[in-house]
Motif scaffolding. Structure first.
Motif, short mmCIF file in Angstrom:
data_model
loop_
_atom_site.label_atom_id
_atom_site.label_comp_id
_atom_site.label_asym_id
_atom_site.label_seq_id
_atom_site.Cartn_x
_atom_site.Cartn_y
_atom_site.Cartn_z
N ALA A 292 60.70 44.22 47.31
CA ALA A 292 59.91 43.00 47.51
C ALA A 292 58.81 43.21 48.55
O ALA A 292 57.65 42.85 48.31
CB ALA A 292 60.82 41.84 47.90
N SER A 293 59.18 43.81 49.69
CA SER A 293 58.15 43.94 50.73
C SER A 293 57.08 44.95 50.32
O SER A 293 55.90 44.77 50.61
CB SER A 293 58.79 44.33 52.06
N GLN A 294 57.51 46.00 49.61
CA GLN A 294 56.51 46.97 49.15
C GLN A 294 55.56 46.35 48.13
O GLN A 294 54.36 46.56 48.18
CB GLN A 294 57.21 48.18 48.52
N VAL A 295 56.13 45.60 47.18
CA VAL A 295 55.29 45.00 46.15
C VAL A 295 54.36 43.95 46.76
O VAL A 295 53.22 43.79 46.35
CB VAL A 295 56.13 44.41 44.99
N GLU A 296 54.86 43.27 47.77
CA GLU A 296 54.00 42.30 48.45
C GLU A 296 52.76 42.99 48.99
O GLU A 296 51.61 42.56 48.79
CB GLU A 296 54.75 41.61 49.58
N LYS A 297 52.99 44.14 49.62
CA LYS A 297 51.87 44.88 50.21
C LYS A 297 50.93 45.43 49.12
O LYS A 297 49.71 45.29 49.20
CB LYS A 297 52.43 46.04 51.04
N LEU A 298 51.53 46.02 48.10
CA LEU A 298 50.72 46.59 47.02
C LEU A 298 49.92 45.50 46.30
O LEU A 298 48.73 45.67 45.99
CB LEU A 298 51.62 47.30 46.01
N SER A 299 50.56 44.35 46.05
CA SER A 299 49.88 43.26 45.36
C SER A 299 48.70 42.77 46.17
O SER A 299 47.67 42.39 45.61
CB SER A 299 50.86 42.10 45.11
N GLY A 300 48.87 42.78 47.50
CA GLY A 300 47.79 42.35 48.37
C GLY A 300 46.52 43.15 48.14
O GLY A 300 45.41 42.63 48.29
N GLY A 301 46.67 44.42 47.75
CA GLY A 301 45.49 45.24 47.51
C GLY A 301 44.92 45.10 46.11
O GLY A 301 43.80 45.55 45.84
N VAL A 302 45.67 44.50 45.19
CA VAL A 302 45.25 44.44 43.79
C VAL A 302 44.85 43.03 43.37
O VAL A 302 43.90 42.84 42.60
CB VAL A 302 46.39 44.97 42.87
N ASP A 303 45.57 42.04 43.89
CA ASP A 303 45.39 40.65 43.45
C ASP A 303 43.94 40.18 43.54
O ASP A 303 43.34 39.74 42.55
CB ASP A 303 46.30 39.75 44.30
N ARG A 304 43.34 40.29 44.72
CA ARG A 304 42.00 39.77 44.93
C ARG A 304 40.95 40.51 44.08
O ARG A 304 40.18 39.86 43.36
CB ARG A 304 41.63 39.80 46.42
N PRO A 305 40.92 41.85 44.14
CA PRO A 305 39.91 42.53 43.32
C PRO A 305 40.08 42.30 41.81
O PRO A 305 39.08 42.18 41.08
CB PRO A 305 40.09 44.01 43.66
N PHE A 306 41.31 42.23 41.35
CA PHE A 306 41.57 41.96 39.94
C PHE A 306 40.93 40.63 39.54
O PHE A 306 40.14 40.54 38.59
CB PHE A 306 43.10 41.95 39.73
N ALA A 307 41.25 39.59 40.31
CA ALA A 307 40.71 38.27 40.00
C ALA A 307 39.18 38.24 40.13
O ALA A 307 38.47 37.69 39.28
CB ALA A 307 41.34 37.22 40.92
N ALA A 308 38.69 38.90 41.20
CA ALA A 308 37.24 38.89 41.43
C ALA A 308 36.52 39.60 40.29
O ALA A 308 35.45 39.15 39.83
CB ALA A 308 36.93 39.59 42.76
N MET A 309 37.10 40.68 39.81
CA MET A 309 36.45 41.44 38.73
C MET A 309 36.39 40.62 37.45
O MET A 309 35.37 40.61 36.76
CB MET A 309 37.20 42.75 38.50
#
Lengths: 421, 559
Positions: A292-309
């Motif tokens: 959970a904590s790892q995915v939270e961190k990884l998602s933090g790097g992907v969520d915003r750029p994915f949506a922005a793109m």
């Protein structure tokens, strides 16, 4: 004796006038504006979550069930469609996203599953199957009469030198052009000497090759075409696409920070410049412990750029012709292991599609309440590849020959998920 | 005996060819020497052997055998010595000398490493590159026979990092059917795996024959428990009850002691248990035979002197690599239902190879002594090459090209370092995944990085191998190469030449010898001198000349 072409403009004119043969793949349509290419061709961006992202901490949350791992679900802009709490930005563009919650496969080893998800085929020593990128590029380019502009047709960003994603039997002209990251210029594209001298060198090389060309004309002609294409590429305006510093601060801010954000922004710029396929890799999703904590961190790097793109592509009128795929090689076990991790689980997992004619704001398929078995609309890997083909107007039954002369279809069986369109 | 023998051996008998391999070796001295056939330089044209290309000249010959045998162009001193040698047997002597060079073994070890590893189904096998190369280099250098090498690989067990002979098994991660397919392809040139799911469409092989062959390998297992060698992979025989949890969901029979042919109509059914049986000879073993006995038996049967496909597979492969095309179009796709071109040469060489006890050096000698090998080259697509009437220009393999660049710029491989150091390398080393770690470290050495750009599967038809943009960019624009041809630095070959008080003409001559292993023509000399004259300074001018030659089409081809 100075060379008669001393300027970049002369060089470009010379290179395009020579009529480089299309046989090697990158084409010679210097005059084709990128916008024309886009109007006529489809493109695809693959956001690859290397390691196998947990479905429960991404787009298939199981809040309230023991297998949910304590991860909360959040609402999205689409009623009844919930994402895991680490994806607030994606939630805001949920109406453009289609989530497949019923992906299913049997392949649970990283290299084999990664090959499977990149090619639609299980690995087999008798043929290297072409990956999605090379399929898209070669097929889209053939719609365009073999031209994809000055830039390489397939670009891969951040894969750390893994060599599992080639064009296989389609030939190395469709291999991905590899970038270590989006923040540096691609390798060997900066001339080592000033432009004039570089051109003088090429001129000299051509002259000295004449003797060889007399004896072995075909080999010399191919070599010359290759050097012209490489030279045209590094001197082309298209190279500016690689420079994300060029992008307005407001746009960069929208994509957010980090390597993956830069990769997404570069992907959009490259597609805009005529590249057919870009893969952006996010590493580290193999969360055998502290999931959970790892995915939270990884998602933090992907969520915003994915949506922005997705938003950015839409604003620029590119989303309809650009299929965006978010996926990894498999999902992760419903039961959390004693180290707080989740292990490999290909039996049921998820993938997300946007653009390319895919109807957003919907969920395809479902698992049982424990997140184990697919109970509705199973989507196999060939089904997924057939879906990609439908989105990109590619005929999945096109055949290529293996080295032993066996015809291999782009997609082996499989049915496109009709509800997505 | 099996049918294949009737087809080819009758042909041999009809032709009355009884040439033994030692005879080929003895005759090579005369076949390759100008005293029994007109010297290429004095021979009156047109060629009496009706080759449109004729025999290649001495400079071309030396460059060709050097690239073919030791993976690089000849050095200026070697060229001088060879061209000024008046001996009528100098060609044979040069072949002999290069075959004894340790670089011969390492060049061909790299070739066979690629044959095996380009077909890996699992990327973790890249870390087999080093141990495999070491194993093959040792075997070839020591003069081990091809049958010995094949038996070692087919019967291999042990820690993968220390036993390169486990590479075929590792490349297929122990998958029964894939190991069987590769053993047949590599050692017999027969792609029987096409019959894995259905009877072969064009050849005689039936589905059950593939699975009978696969039944020699079901007890091969890769043990991944740590403590067995640095990288944790060990190839073992598993002759006891399958352990629990070893079954893979996609293959419910995996973990069983016998191979089963899946039921095509209902894959959920257990399928048919297959008895090990060799499709070429009908030799078989009972169910229950141990892994060791199975693999030793099939290795013995495959490498038997009277198995013509074992001999032909290597002859066809080496002939294709050295002359330009194989007797069969695919280097690894032959078999009794395919037609060979010039079958009499193939059979002569294969018989001699078998009679010699599968001597690898002897095979090189025999092929390279032939007129077919020594012909000048014509473009691959030129129809006049029909019937091996001309040799064929070959794009250098990645390792040859890398070695050749180092030789041209005068840099020893031990000087080019071991890849990135510092922070990033340390970070990589701290990663946990042990298996891929070693592989990744190997990938960071300059040669391996070069291979990522220039490498190709050597079993593919050569006409399909085309240049790529990243290749051109690397040769045109890479910083290390740019430094290596810097005329202002004293440690570079060019810097030393320029500092040595030589005339422009002499420097041009030397640069040509280093890069292309020949002297420039009068036209080329003039072009280069004019270029240097019109440059900002002499150093820049010669850097450009050197650059142009390293980037030339001639440099990347073996003629």
């Amino acid at each position: 004796m100075r060379s008669y072409y001393g300027t970049r403009r002369h060089l470009l004119r010379m290179l395009s006038a020579v009529g480089v043969s299309g046989a090697l793949g990158w084409g010679n349509a210097v005059s084709l504006h990128a916008a024309d290419l886009r109007k006529r061709g489809k493109a695809c961006i693959l956001l690859w979550m290397q390691g196998g992202p947990s479905q429960f901490e991404t787009f298939s949350p199981l809040e309230g069930h023991a297998n949910g791992g304590g991860t909360r679900a959040i609402s999205t802009t689409v009623a009844g469609m919930q994402f895991a709490e680490y994806w607030p930005q994606a939630a805001r563009v949920a109406d453009r996203l289609a989530v497949i919650r019923s992906m299913t496969s049997k392949e649970g080893s990283h290299p084999r599953a990664s090959y499977f998800m990149h090619t639609g085929y299980l690995p087999n020593p008798s043929a290297r199957h072409p990956t999605l990128g090379s399929i898209v590029a070669s097929q889209c380019a053939s719609h365009l009469g073999g031209t994809t502009g000055d830039l390489p047709p397939v670009v891969r960003i951040g894969s750390r030198g893994r060599n599992d994603s080639g064009a296989g039997i389609l030939g190395m002209q469709w291999d991905p052009f590899e970038l270590r990251d989006a923040e540096h210029n691609p390798a060997n594209t900066q001339p080592m000497v000033e432009t004039d001298r570089h051109l003088r060198r090429l001129d000299l090389m051509e002259k000295l090759d004449r003797g060889f060309a007399k004896a072995l004309p075909q080999e010399a002609a191919d070599h010359s075409a290759l050097y012209k294409r490489a030279t045209r590429m590094i001197f082309s305006d298209g190279m500016r696409a690689f420079d994300i510093q060029d992008e307005p601060q407001s746009v960069r801010a929208e994509y957010g920070e980090g390597g993956f954000a830069s990769g997404c922004l570069l992907a959009r710029r490259l597609i805009e410049s005529g590249v057919s396929f870009v893969e952006v890799v996010s590493n580290g999703w193999d969360t055998h412990q502290d999931n959970a904590s790892q995915v939270e961190k990884l998602s933090g790097g992907v969520d915003r750029p994915f949506a922005a793109m997705v938003r950015d592509l839409e604003r620029r009128g590119m989303l309809d012709d650009t299929l965006v795929i978010w996926m990894g090689e498999f999902g992760r076990t419903p039961q959390v292991n004693p180290r707080g991790g989740r292990d490999h689980f290909p039996r049921s997992f998820n993938a997300v599609l946007a653009g390319g004619g895919v109807k957003g704001g919907q969920v395809i398929g479902r698992t049982d309440t424990a997140g184990i078995e697919v109970t509705d609309r199973p989507v196999t890997i060939p089904d997924l590849f057939a879906t990609f083909c439908k989105s990109l107007s590619i005929d999945p039954t096109v055949e290529n020959m293996s080295p032993s002369g066996r015809p291999i279809k782009l997609v082996d069986g499989g049915k496109a998920v009709a509800d997505l369109f | 005996m099996a049918i294949f023998q009737r087809i080819s051996w009758r042909l041999v008998a009809l032709l009355g060819i009884t040439l033994a391999f030692h005879a080929a070796r003895a005759s090579e001295e005369t076949r390759a020497s100008p005293d029994t056939r007109a010297s290429p330089d004095t021979r009156a044209s047109p060629d009496t052997r009706a080759s449109p290309a004729g025999i290649c000249d001495d400079a071309t010959f030396l460059r060709r055998i050097s690239q073919d045998l030791v993976g690089r162009q000849p050095l200026p001193l070697e060229i001088d010595a060879f061209l000024s040698d008046a001996s009528p047997t100098k060609r044979a002597a040069a072949i002999h000398r290069l075959l004894a060079d340790p670089e011969w073994a390492s060049t061909w070890a790299k070739y066979f490493r690629d044959v095996i590893l380009y077909r890996r189904t699992d990327d973790r096998a890249v870390y087999m590159a080093k141990p495999l190369e070491a194993f093959l280099t040792d075997q070839l250098h020591a003069g081990q026979s091809w049958s010995h090498i094949a038996r070692e690989m087919i019967t291999a067990t042990g820690a993968a990092s220390e036993h390169g002979q486990t590479a075929i098994i590792m490349a297929q991660m122990g998958e029964t059917s894939d190991i069987a397919a590769e053993v047949s392809r590599i050692f017999m040139g027969i792609q029987i795996q096409c019959a894995q799911c259905h009877d072969h469409f064009t050849d005689r092989w039936k589905r059950h024959q593939f699975h009978q062959f696969a039944a020699f390998f079901p007890r091969v297992e890769i043990d991944r428990s740590p403590g067995h060698g640095a990288d944790g992979y060990t190839v073992v025989s598993r002759d006891r009850d399958p352990r629990r949890n070893k079954k893979k969901p996609d293959n419910p029979r995996r973990g069983d002691l016998e191979h089963t042919m899946p039921d095509l109509h209902d894959p959920s059914q257990p399928g048919t248990v297959m008895q090990p049986l060799f499709f070429l000879t009908g030799q078989s073993l009972p169910l229950g035979t141990s892994d060791r006995d199975r693999r030793q038996a099939i290795a013995k049967w495959i490498t038997a002197r009277d198995n013509p496909w074992f001999a032909r597979a290597l002859i066809n492969r080496l002939w294709a690599e050295l002359v330009g095309d194989g007797f069969y179009r695919g280097v690894d796709d032959m078999g009794p239902d395919r037609t060979a071109q010039s079958p009499e040469i193939l059979d002569e060489l294969s018989q001699a190879f078998a009679d010699s006890g599968h001597d690898v050096r002897g095979t090189f000698r025999a092929i390279m002594a032939s007129d077919e090998y020594q012909h000048a080259s014509l473009s691959r697509a030129n129809p006049k090459r029909e019937g091996f009437a001309a040799n064929c220009p070959q794009r250098l393999r990645s390792d040859q090209l890398f070695t050749q660049i180092l030789a041209a710029v005068g840099v020893d491989e031990s000087q080019v370092g071991n890849g990135p150091s510092g922070k990033r390398a340390k970070k990589q080393q701290s990663k946990k995944s042990v298996g891929t770690q070693a592989g990744r470290r190997q990938l960071n050495v300059p040669r391996a990085m070069f291979t990522q750009v220039f490498g190709y599967d050597p079993s593919l038809p050569r006409e399909e191998i085309v240049g790529s943009i990243p290749q051109a960019l690397l040769l045109m624009n890479s910083q290390p190469l740019s430094i290596a041809i810097d005329g202002n630095r004293r440690f570079t070959a060019l810097g030393q030449l320029l500092a040595a008080n030589k005339s422009n003409r002499e420097v041009t001559e030397q640069v040509y010898l280093r890069a292309l292993a020949r002297s420039p023509t009068a036209d080329e000399m003039k072009t280069c001198l004019d270029h240097v004259q019109s440059s900002e300074n002499r150093e820049e001018g010669f850097e450009d000349v050197f650059w142009a030659l390293l980037n030339s089409v001639e440099f990347v081809y073996r003629k």
